[in-house]
Design an enzyme around this catalytic site. Structure first.
Site, PDB file in Angstrom:
ATOM      1  N   LYS A 221      28.284  48.112  34.344  1.00  0.00           N
ATOM      2  CA  LYS A 221      29.231  49.195  34.043  1.00  0.00           C
ATOM      3  C   LYS A 221      28.562  50.333  33.290  1.00  0.00           C
ATOM      4  O   LYS A 221      27.480  50.185  32.724  1.00  0.00           O
ATOM      5  CB  LYS A 221      30.426  48.647  33.246  1.00  0.00           C
ATOM      6  N   ARG A 255      32.055  37.771  34.080  1.00  0.00           N
ATOM      7  CA  ARG A 255      32.167  38.325  35.443  1.00  0.00           C
ATOM      8  C   ARG A 255      30.910  39.146  35.707  1.00  0.00           C
ATOM      9  O   ARG A 255      30.618  40.084  34.952  1.00  0.00           O
ATOM     10  CB  ARG A 255      33.427  39.189  35.513  1.00  0.00           C
TER      11      ARG A 255
END
Ligand code: HH2
Length: 282
Positions: A221, A255
């Site tokens: 991210k 994740r």
């Protein structure tokens, strides 16, 4: 700790990896790569071979700025792949969706976990999972993907998000979802500034102390890209570092797009922790 996922149980005594599989043209890191079902299945098999305990399948991008897709389009992308995954793979199959009809069809096809980035905020979403015995991941998001990064504000980010997640968990439990079916996720990057993200990671222990297992998703991210000034495809090392910190601070599920590298890091954390446990060190 363990998580009930339909007819299976996931042991969370050691942190586990949830591998990401996006069946979308526009996801921020793997968009367009797994649109063809054959390639998606190969990728899922590879992630399980690398040690993913969970495969999280998504058919709608929720990256900042993303426009949603309608139910029919999401189901058309999702169902052919999901049916094969549920029939074939020895892993927990999670579906990343916030649409109640998609949740119900996914559960009917054999999904074990529903991952809702909107935290089961709609009554229909709560009912969809309450009528089943699947696991749930309750994530916090401020706003909508298309506008969530426009100046998000909190008075006390950790307290507010923790309060929101506990409230959603209470509502799920009131509807009949047993606490052994609930994971909580602060939602890194979903309506948060860089400072919010870093505070949430540093104080992850506050979420882990909530009594529910915690899932984190920081893989590739922009919170990692901003620290390292790197494009998406070069953020593996930074993502693994963040995963390591999260696991050390109590995350039960990470994740990740890069399963093998993340799992190595989690095994190191588990080994250090079990050595400390054996010596009775806090
Ligand atoms: N992040 C993304 C999607 N789903 N679910 C949970 N529980 N936690 C997360 O942090 C999370 C999530 C975004 O990542 P990705 O799926 O790779 O991208 P996109 O939304 O563009 O498909």
């Amino acid at each position: 700790m363990k998580l009930r996922c339909g007819d299976r149980w996931l042991n969370l005594d050691e942190p586990r990896v949830m591998g990401v599989l996006n069946l979308t043209p526009d996801s921020f890191s793997d968009g367009g790569q797994f649109l063809e079902p054959r390639l998606a299945l190969e990728r899922a098999r590879q992630m399980v071979e690398e040690g993913a305990a969970i495969v999280d399948v998504g058919a709608e991008s929720t990256r900042p700025g993303a426009e949603g897709v309608d139910e029919d389009a999401e189901l058309k992308r999702l169902m052919p792949v999901l049916e094969q995954l549920c029939g074939e793979l020895d892993a927990i199959i999670s579906v990343d969706t916030n649409k109640p009809r998609v949740m119900r069809e996914a559960i009917a096809a054999g999904a074990h976990l529903i991952n809702d980035v909107r935290g089961f905020c709609s009554e229909e979403a709560v009912a969809a999972v309450a009528d089943s015995d699947v696991a749930t991941c309750v994530m916090h998001m401020r706003g909508e993907p298309r506008n969530m990064q426009k100046d998000p504000k909190y008075t006390e980010v950790v307290r507010e998000i923790r309060g929101f997640l506990k409230e959603r968990a209470r509502e799920l439990e009131a509807a009949g979802v047993d606490s052994e079916r609930i994971l909580l996720d602060p939602g890194f990057g979903f309506g948060k500034t860089q400072e919010h993200n870093l505070t949430l990671l540093r104080e992850l222990g506050a979420f882990a102390a909530s009594g529910y297992p915690v899932l984190v998703g920081m893989s590739r991210k922009s919170m990692i890209g901003r620290i390292l000034d790197q494009p998406v495809d070069e953020r593996v090392h930074g993502s693994v570092a963040a995963a390591t910190l999260a696991a050390w601070l109590g995350a039960s599920v990470v994740r990740a797009h890069d399963v093998a590298a993340t799992l190595d890091a989690l095994k190191v954390v588990a080994a250090v922790r079990s050595e400390a446990d054996a010596r009775g060190v806090a």
